[in-house]
Design an enzyme around this catalytic site. Sequence first.
Site, short mmCIF file in Angstrom:
data_model
loop_
_atom_site.label_atom_id
_atom_site.label_comp_id
_atom_site.label_asym_id
_atom_site.label_seq_id
_atom_site.Cartn_x
_atom_site.Cartn_y
_atom_site.Cartn_z
CB SER A 153 -0.87 0.13 0.96
OG SER A 153 0.10 0.10 2.51
CG ASP A 393 -1.71 4.25 8.88
OD1 ASP A 393 -0.51 4.57 8.70
OD2 ASP A 393 -1.99 4.25 7.61
CG HIS A 396 0.02 3.58 4.98
ND1 HIS A 396 -0.98 3.23 5.96
CD2 HIS A 396 -0.53 2.95 4.02
CE1 HIS A 396 -0.56 1.90 5.33
NE2 HIS A 396 -0.49 2.33 4.35
#
Length: 420
Positions: A153, A393, A396
């Site tokens: 990702s 998070d 990311h």
Amino acid sequence: MTTQQSLNRAKYKSILPIALACVLMLGTARLVFDNLKSIRETIFGHWQFWLRGTGFHRYIINSFDDDDNSYEDIEDCNVFDGKWVWDNESHPFYNEESCPFLVKQVTCQRNGRPDNFYQFWRWQPNECNLPRFSAVKLLRILRNKRLMFVGDSIQRGQFDSMVCMLQSAIPDGKKSLDKVPSKKIFYAQEYNATIEFYWAPFIVESNSDHSTNHTVIKRLVKLDRIAHHSENWQGVDYLVFETYVWWMYKPIINVTYGNLKDVHEYNVTTAYKMALQTWANWLDSSINSQTQKVFFMSLSPTHLWSSEWNPGSDGNCFNEKEPIHGPYWGMGTSLEIMKIVQETLQELKIDVTFMNITQLSDFRKDAHTTIYTERKGKLLTKEQKSDPTNFADCIHWCLPGVPDTWNHILYANLLQEFYN
Ligand SMILES: *[C@@H]1O[C@H](CO)[C@@H](O)[C@H](O)[C@H]1NC(C)=O
Ligand SMILES: *[C@@H]1O[C@H](CO)[C@@H](O)[C@H](O)[C@H]1NC(C)=O
Ligand SMILES: *[C@@H]1O[C@H](CO)[C@@H](O)[C@H](O)[C@H]1NC(C)=O
Ligand SMILES: *[C@@H]1O[C@H](CO)[C@@H](O)[C@H](O)[C@H]1NC(C)=O
Ligand SMILES: *[C@@H]1O[C@H](CO)[C@@H](O)[C@H](O)[C@H]1NC(C)=O
Ligand SMILES: *[C@@H]1O[C@H](CO)[C@@H](O)[C@H](O)[C@H]1NC(C)=O
């Protein structure tokens, strides 16, 4: 704080990754430091040694006149050595409103992030300048070609960034974005140019290869198998690979080598090295250096513990508004993995360009999605947002943001190659 104290602190904080487990279900890994000390010794043990490394791959990036095809050589420039400078004139390259292809996971402004400073930093190499980014020039380079990003990702974020950097130069109706299992495909019709993302979080085959249903805690990597993936990479003009966070769940990982019924626990570093070797063998037997070019992105760092850059603090990357200036190398940034990549690339028969973006990204504690993101396809709830310790998070990146710089450097490489 002594090292031992900060180790204990970090260990204590390993409750954080329980929440991060949900993040990984969206397509990344949770970085569990269950046994922090042993990870530190086995995985991060030689970091100081590697910090002293002087860089084996020097880059010659030319600066181009925007209006014609002439350029000036900037001899022997390592573009990865530099600093972040405030530049709210040339950055960002696009914004959330102007790019219809951005996914909710990365649109931090729309998701409520109050500050937008992270969008205005430009990477300035010490020894040269990056060429000014031109979407039209890049589209010309990509005419009748395919550019494919392969990885997890993080790599999908780089793909999304690239699409946004290019798409503004293409009129409506002449561009499209399609999803087919394991792939996202952006197509620029007038240029017959294709930009793709291919999901392969370990590069080699694994039980996490399903493009959406990869909520796999019990990961199993098939170290010697790559054909199911590589048949999709055959003949692609520009291939950009990346793999890291999915490996970093525990210091050991379940793997097979040969018989698929024979599962072993291997050290992550050993397993990573064997997987990259499988990939390297495929490259050496399948890549035509005359027509294809291969890049490998160095690992994308995480910012899970603020005590690393702000001793005595107790948080993570949440609420960080400024890059780190000056020397910094995060504990979660494995120099041993960096070394394995370096060694594997050196032994290859073909040339692979190593995109050494780790250090420049390690400075960007301010640029992660934190609580302004989604989890399992849904934006965080008010309750979750009020608990950044568990829900931020720090893996990311927001877009626009740091992956745009990775692509800017990729662009500089493609441009140089094109004009040579
Ligand atoms: C990548 O960059 C880091 C930090 O800037 C440096 O220590 C390392 O030697 C570089 N690696 C390679 C393979 O150039
Ligand atoms: C750009 O940044 C400078 C310095 O922070 C600030 O004074 C100026 O108002 C900013 N310009 C824009 C257009 O935001
Ligand atoms: C369009 O691009 C593909 C590669 O992506 C190439 O195989 C094909 O020949 C191109 N079509 C034309 C008409 O040039
Ligand atoms: C996802 O994969 C798991 C394990 O392979 C399986 O049990 C489950 O049914 C799958 N879910 C969907 C929605 O396909
Ligand atoms: C490997 O698989 C076995 C059997 O499923 C499991 O008990 C063990 O915890 C796994 N090891 C790791 C490192 O995930
Ligand atoms: C795993 O790491 C340990 C400790 O560094 C080492 O003793 C062992 O030989 C390694 N095992 C493998 C399979 O590499």
